[in-house]
Motif scaffolding. Sequence first.
Motif, PDB file in Angstrom:
ATOM      1  N   ASP A  72      14.401  12.371  54.984  1.00 15.20           N
ATOM      2  CA  ASP A  72      14.287  12.775  53.584  1.00 15.20           C
ATOM      3  C   ASP A  72      15.469  13.671  53.195  1.00 15.20           C
ATOM      4  OD1 ASP A  72      13.404  13.265  51.021  1.00 15.20           O
ATOM      5  OD2 ASP A  72      11.685  14.479  51.629  1.00 15.20           O
ATOM      6  N   PRO A  73      16.663  13.097  53.030  1.00 11.79           N
ATOM      7  CA  PRO A  73      17.842  13.918  52.741  1.00 11.79           C
ATOM      8  C   PRO A  73      17.758  14.690  51.425  1.00 11.79           C
ATOM      9  CG  PRO A  73      18.407  11.569  52.704  1.00 11.79           C
ATOM     10  CD  PRO A  73      16.985  11.677  53.133  1.00 11.79           C
ATOM     11  N   ALA A  74      16.999  14.195  50.457  1.00 14.44           N
ATOM     12  CA  ALA A  74      16.918  14.860  49.149  1.00 14.44           C
ATOM     13  C   ALA A  74      16.234  16.224  49.233  1.00 14.44           C
ATOM     14  CB  ALA A  74      16.191  13.967  48.152  1.00 14.44           C
ATOM     15  N   SER A  75      15.231  16.350  50.087  1.00 16.04           N
ATOM     16  CA  SER A  75      14.518  17.633  50.180  1.00 16.04           C
ATOM     17  C   SER A  75      14.780  18.349  51.509  1.00 16.04           C
ATOM     18  CB  SER A  75      13.021  17.406  49.994  1.00 16.04           C
ATOM     19  OG  SER A  75      12.524  16.584  51.029  1.00 16.04           O
ATOM     20  N   PHE A  76      15.860  17.980  52.174  1.00 11.10           N
ATOM     21  CA  PHE A  76      16.212  18.567  53.470  1.00 11.10           C
ATOM     22  C   PHE A  76      16.628  20.026  53.312  1.00 11.10           C
ATOM     23  CE2 PHE A  76      19.387  19.492  56.772  1.00 11.10           C
ATOM     24  CZ  PHE A  76      18.634  19.220  57.903  1.00 11.10           C
ATOM     25  N   VAL A  77      16.111  20.884  54.170  1.00 14.86           N
ATOM     26  CA  VAL A  77      16.471  22.299  54.211  1.00 14.86           C
ATOM     27  C   VAL A  77      17.143  22.541  55.571  1.00 14.86           C
ATOM     28  CG1 VAL A  77      15.602  24.654  54.168  1.00 14.86           C
ATOM     29  CG2 VAL A  77      14.495  22.896  52.780  1.00 14.86           C
ATOM     30  N   PRO A  78      18.415  22.955  55.595  1.00 15.30           N
ATOM     31  CA  PRO A  78      19.121  23.084  56.868  1.00 15.30           C
ATOM     32  C   PRO A  78      18.551  24.137  57.816  1.00 15.30           C
ATOM     33  CG  PRO A  78      20.664  23.140  55.033  1.00 15.30           C
ATOM     34  CD  PRO A  78      19.294  23.193  54.462  1.00 15.30           C
ATOM     35  N   LYS A  79      18.236  25.320  57.293  1.00 15.42           N
ATOM     36  CA  LYS A  79      17.751  26.399  58.160  1.00 15.42           C
ATOM     37  C   LYS A  79      16.245  26.548  57.998  1.00 15.42           C
ATOM     38  CE  LYS A  79      22.104  28.876  57.851  1.00 15.42           C
ATOM     39  NZ  LYS A  79      22.788  30.068  57.369  1.00 15.42           N
ATOM     40  N   ILE A  80      15.567  26.682  59.124  1.00 14.21           N
ATOM     41  CA  ILE A  80      14.111  26.820  59.120  1.00 14.21           C
ATOM     42  C   ILE A  80      13.687  27.952  60.044  1.00 14.21           C
ATOM     43  CG2 ILE A  80      13.650  24.396  58.542  1.00 14.21           C
ATOM     44  CD1 ILE A  80      13.072  23.923  61.537  1.00 14.21           C
ATOM     45  N   CYS A  81      12.437  28.253  60.040  1.00 14.95           N
ATOM     46  CA  CYS A  81      11.825  29.226  60.932  1.00 14.95           C
ATOM     47  C   CYS A  81      12.393  30.640  60.727  1.00 14.95           C
ATOM     48  CB  CYS A  81      11.978  28.779  62.380  1.00 14.95           C
ATOM     49  SG  CYS A  81      10.893  29.645  63.510  1.00 14.95           S
TER      50      CYS A  81
END
Length: 184
Positions: free
Chosen positions: A125-134
């Motif tokens: 899902d590249p449109a709603s991708f968030v690079p940094k998590i946690c």
Amino acid sequence: GEWGFEGLIMTDWNGGSSTPWKSMHAGNDLIMPGGKGRAMNILQAVRTVMPEFDERGQVIMVQEVPFAPVFAASWNSFTVDPEGPDTVMAPLGEGHTAEMKDGEILVDGEKVYMQANDMKTFFNDPASFVPKICPANEEVAFILDDGRAIGYKGHLDKKPRLCLGDVQRCAVHNLRIILKCMGL
């Protein structure tokens, strides 16, 4: 040597899912790194590599491929774990201050993250991708030195895993192949 094979066994660039010490012990003669992550994996086989942080106490996120916003967190020989016996410290640069708010670490009012999303998540899902998590939270991180540093709990792998005998065997075999190719 058991089959009389006199060639060279090597990985493909970015190939192989094994760790360097397992691969070399199994008979691999040459490990091709194929990027910073693979090169770091090889380096960690011979020594402890401390995590890397920026001036905000954020673990460095290295872009894995140039065509996608996919990163790898540079924890290196450290694994974040609330039950871990070890602690690493991320000192903050001049003018930055850390605080705990709603159980999360904020530096200059912004969250500090511990992980990055992977390639599979990006392609799904590249449109709603968030690079940094946690986000760093009170379970694994804490404030030190009146907000001038962040401490992280976890395990620091201090044990080199690459056997000297395996390195020597690979070096001798590689040199033998090189000399043979040169006609010597």
